[in-house]
Scaffold this motif. Structure first.
Motif, mmCIF file in Angstrom:
data_model
loop_
_atom_site.group_PDB
_atom_site.id
_atom_site.type_symbol
_atom_site.label_atom_id
_atom_site.label_comp_id
_atom_site.label_asym_id
_atom_site.label_seq_id
_atom_site.Cartn_x
_atom_site.Cartn_y
_atom_site.Cartn_z
ATOM 1 N N TYR A 104 0.834 -1.202 0.000
ATOM 2 C CA TYR A 104 0.000 0.000 0.000
ATOM 3 C C TYR A 104 0.872 1.258 0.000
ATOM 4 C CZ TYR A 104 -3.217 3.591 1.693
ATOM 5 O OH TYR A 104 -3.936 4.743 1.838
ATOM 6 N N LEU A 105 1.910 1.266 0.829
ATOM 7 C CA LEU A 105 2.804 2.415 0.857
ATOM 8 C C LEU A 105 3.500 2.592 -0.492
ATOM 9 C CD1 LEU A 105 4.134 4.738 2.337
ATOM 10 C CD2 LEU A 105 5.803 3.136 3.264
ATOM 11 N N ASN A 106 3.821 1.493 -1.156
ATOM 12 C CA ASN A 106 4.449 1.594 -2.472
ATOM 13 C C ASN A 106 3.523 2.287 -3.473
ATOM 14 O OD1 ASN A 106 6.548 1.076 -4.415
ATOM 15 N ND2 ASN A 106 5.260 -0.561 -5.236
ATOM 16 N N GLU A 107 2.230 1.995 -3.396
ATOM 17 C CA GLU A 107 1.268 2.686 -4.265
ATOM 18 C C GLU A 107 1.261 4.181 -3.980
ATOM 19 O OE1 GLU A 107 -2.612 1.046 -4.032
ATOM 20 O OE2 GLU A 107 -1.988 -0.986 -4.579
ATOM 21 N N LEU A 108 1.243 4.531 -2.695
ATOM 22 C CA LEU A 108 1.261 5.945 -2.317
ATOM 23 C C LEU A 108 2.555 6.621 -2.756
ATOM 24 C CD1 LEU A 108 -0.214 5.831 1.321
ATOM 25 C CD2 LEU A 108 -1.407 6.399 -0.800
ATOM 26 N N ALA A 109 3.669 5.904 -2.612
ATOM 27 C CA ALA A 109 4.969 6.468 -2.993
ATOM 28 C C ALA A 109 5.019 6.781 -4.488
ATOM 29 C CB ALA A 109 6.082 5.505 -2.614
ATOM 30 N N GLN A 110 4.498 5.871 -5.289
ATOM 31 C CA GLN A 110 4.505 6.097 -6.725
ATOM 32 C C GLN A 110 3.572 7.245 -7.105
ATOM 33 O OE1 GLN A 110 4.700 2.543 -9.309
ATOM 34 N NE2 GLN A 110 4.875 1.344 -7.430
ATOM 35 N N GLN A 111 2.447 7.360 -6.405
ATOM 36 C CA GLN A 111 1.552 8.492 -6.641
ATOM 37 C C GLN A 111 2.212 9.814 -6.264
ATOM 38 O OE1 GLN A 111 -2.072 7.681 -4.483
ATOM 39 N NE2 GLN A 111 -2.398 5.723 -5.536
ATOM 40 N N ALA A 112 3.119 9.756 -5.288
ATOM 41 C CA ALA A 112 3.832 10.962 -4.841
ATOM 42 C C ALA A 112 5.018 11.306 -5.739
ATOM 43 C CB ALA A 112 4.295 10.790 -3.404
ATOM 44 N N LEU A 140 11.066 -5.040 2.431
ATOM 45 C CA LEU A 140 11.938 -3.882 2.518
ATOM 46 C C LEU A 140 11.908 -3.212 1.155
ATOM 47 C CD1 LEU A 140 13.787 -6.405 4.160
ATOM 48 C CD2 LEU A 140 14.642 -4.240 5.047
ATOM 49 N N LEU A 141 11.617 -1.924 1.138
ATOM 50 C CA LEU A 141 11.493 -1.181 -0.113
ATOM 51 C C LEU A 141 12.356 0.066 -0.047
ATOM 52 C CD1 LEU A 141 7.590 -1.290 -0.546
ATOM 53 C CD2 LEU A 141 9.280 -2.855 -1.537
ATOM 54 N N GLN A 142 12.946 0.405 -1.189
ATOM 55 C CA GLN A 142 13.754 1.624 -1.281
ATOM 56 C C GLN A 142 13.403 2.344 -2.575
ATOM 57 O OE1 GLN A 142 17.712 1.261 0.131
ATOM 58 N NE2 GLN A 142 18.463 3.108 -0.849
ATOM 59 N N TRP A 143 13.050 3.638 -2.437
ATOM 60 C CA TRP A 143 12.637 4.445 -3.577
ATOM 61 C C TRP A 143 13.633 5.569 -3.835
ATOM 62 C CZ3 TRP A 143 9.297 3.420 0.546
ATOM 63 C CH2 TRP A 143 8.198 2.593 0.272
#
Length: 237
Positions: free
Chosen positions: A165-173, A195-198
């Protein structure tokens, strides 16, 4: 447990609501970094910041912790470490934190449990440490973008569903996924954590990785991928 002994430092955790755990050790050993400055959001006992200080000898690391008891303990842990001169603790929220510099890496083991899931018997410090109300995903992303350098990156660890879910928000941001690691507690099980890194610039394809903590029967021994990741930190390896 009052103190947790790592190979090169000790984490005192007598006052902190959230003790040393697998999530923090995974993030501290996994997050990638290129640059000079790191910000650890929701530092707790200071574990992730200490691990990053051990890994990156030139890094200057700021840590934010809103809980005053945890912040006091983290500050003591920093002072007792070999890297005290490169570690600074700020007892305040991410939303109120300001810096004159952009950070090359922001790391966070963020709160994720909704307040409604807590028993009323849980003390206030523990609820604050584990409740997403103290730092929403939207606030984490917005303030990370505010504090990142143009080439800076954000790294987190969360349960699988919340991470996706956070990954979806991150991409929207406007962030782009650079690295993903699926953490599996035992061979054959579904990933327990991601573990995710953007980063802020598009890339062709994110790096994919899998870490397994324990093998299957008969002995459920630690898997090589887990040993390799944490061999410089945990005294059991």
């Amino acid at each position: 447990m009052q103190d947790f002994q790592f190979k090169q430092f000790v984490v005192r955790q007598r006052l902190a609501a959230m003790k040393v755990g697998t999530d923090g050790t995974l993030l501290g050993a996994w997050a990638n970094f290129s640059g000079q400055t790191i910000l650890d959001v929701g530092s707790g006992t200071g574990l992730v910041a200490l691990m990053l200080a051990q890994r990156f000898a030139a890094a200057q690391i700021d840590a934010i912790e809103i809980n005053l008891q945890a912040a006091e303990e983290a500050e003591k842990n920093f002072a007792a470490s070999p890297w005290a001169h490169r570690l600074a603790l700020h007892a305040q929220s991410l939303q109120r934190y300001h810096s004159d510099q952009g950070y090359d890496l922001i790391v966070s083991n963020p709160p994720f449990y909704p307040e409604a899931q807590f028993s009323k018997a849980l003390d206030q410090d523990r609820r604050q440490a584990r409740s997403s109300l103290s730092l929403s995903f939207e606030a984490l992303l917005a303030n990370s973008l505010r504090l990142l350098a143009p080439s800076g990156q954000l790294a987190i660890i969360l349960p699988t569903a919340q991470a996706l879910y956070l990954n979806e928000l991150a991409q929207q941001a406007g962030l782009f996924l650079y690295r993903r690691c699926d953490f599996i507690s035992r061979l054959g099980k579904a990933p327990k954590r991601l573990l995710l890194q953007w980063g802020q610039m598009p890339i062709e394809k994110p790096q994919q990785q899998e870490i397994i903590m324990r093998q299957g029967p008969p002995d459920y021994a630690y898997a090589d991928s887990y040993r390799l990741l944490l061999k410089d930190f945990l005294t059991i390896f």
